[in-house]
Design a protein around this motif. Structure first.
Motif: not given
Length: 172
Positions: A16-45
């Protein structure tokens, strides 16, 4: 090994704990992908680090799930989290969860200062210096995020403390 609990309940709790961490990590990725990217700059955003952390959590969760499966089928390994370990890690996890929940309400400064003071207290540090250190850490982290990373932090609506701080020249 586990006098008050049978091994099946420990395994179920670990899964249960590991599955909760797995679901939380998917949520973190989802939120991270919604943040704006900076393709015109050298940093990844700003979304790069949350996605990296989320992918790392997924990797480690899958490794732990495979360990649990192997333990369940072969019985050759001890579970990672038992009652004694859970009693040690649960209070800091609750403190962190309360910190995250209160962040939008209290804002970064007040919430971080309170978080650090409570963490000092829980760790057994009862020093008169814990309050100034907590304030200093909150100010330093604010300037790092605001001036170097250019990432805004949550503000307290009633008492916007960050507006009272002096403005520093931008580093980059």
């Amino acid at each position: 090994m586990f006098p008050n609990r049978n091994i099946r309940s420990v395994l179920t709790g670990n899964v249960i704990i590991v599955t909760s961490v797995l679901l939380f990590s998917i949520y973190v990725i989802f939120i991270g992908l919604q943040l704006p990217s900076r393709p015109d700059q050298a940093d990844p955003g700003p979304g790069f680090f949350p996605v990296l952390v989320g992918l790392s959590l997924i990797l480690f969760s899958l490794i732990e799930l495979s360990r649990e499966y192997r333990f369940k089928t072969e019985g050759t390994d001890e579970p990672l989290i038992d009652r004694e370990n859970l009693d040690k890690i649960a209070p800091p996890m609750v403190i962190i969860a309360v910190y995250i929940i209160l962040m939008p309400i209290l804002g970064f400064f007040i919430d971080s200062i309170l978080f650090l003071i409570v963490l000092y207290w829980y760790s057994g540090v009862h020093s008169k210096h814990s309050i100034p250190i907590s304030i200093g850490v909150a100010v330093i982290v604010f300037y790092i995020f605001k001036r170097i990373f250019r990432i805004p932090l949550p503000e307290n609506v009633l008492l916007p403390i960050s507006r009272l701080l002096p403005s520093l020249p931008s580093v980059f």
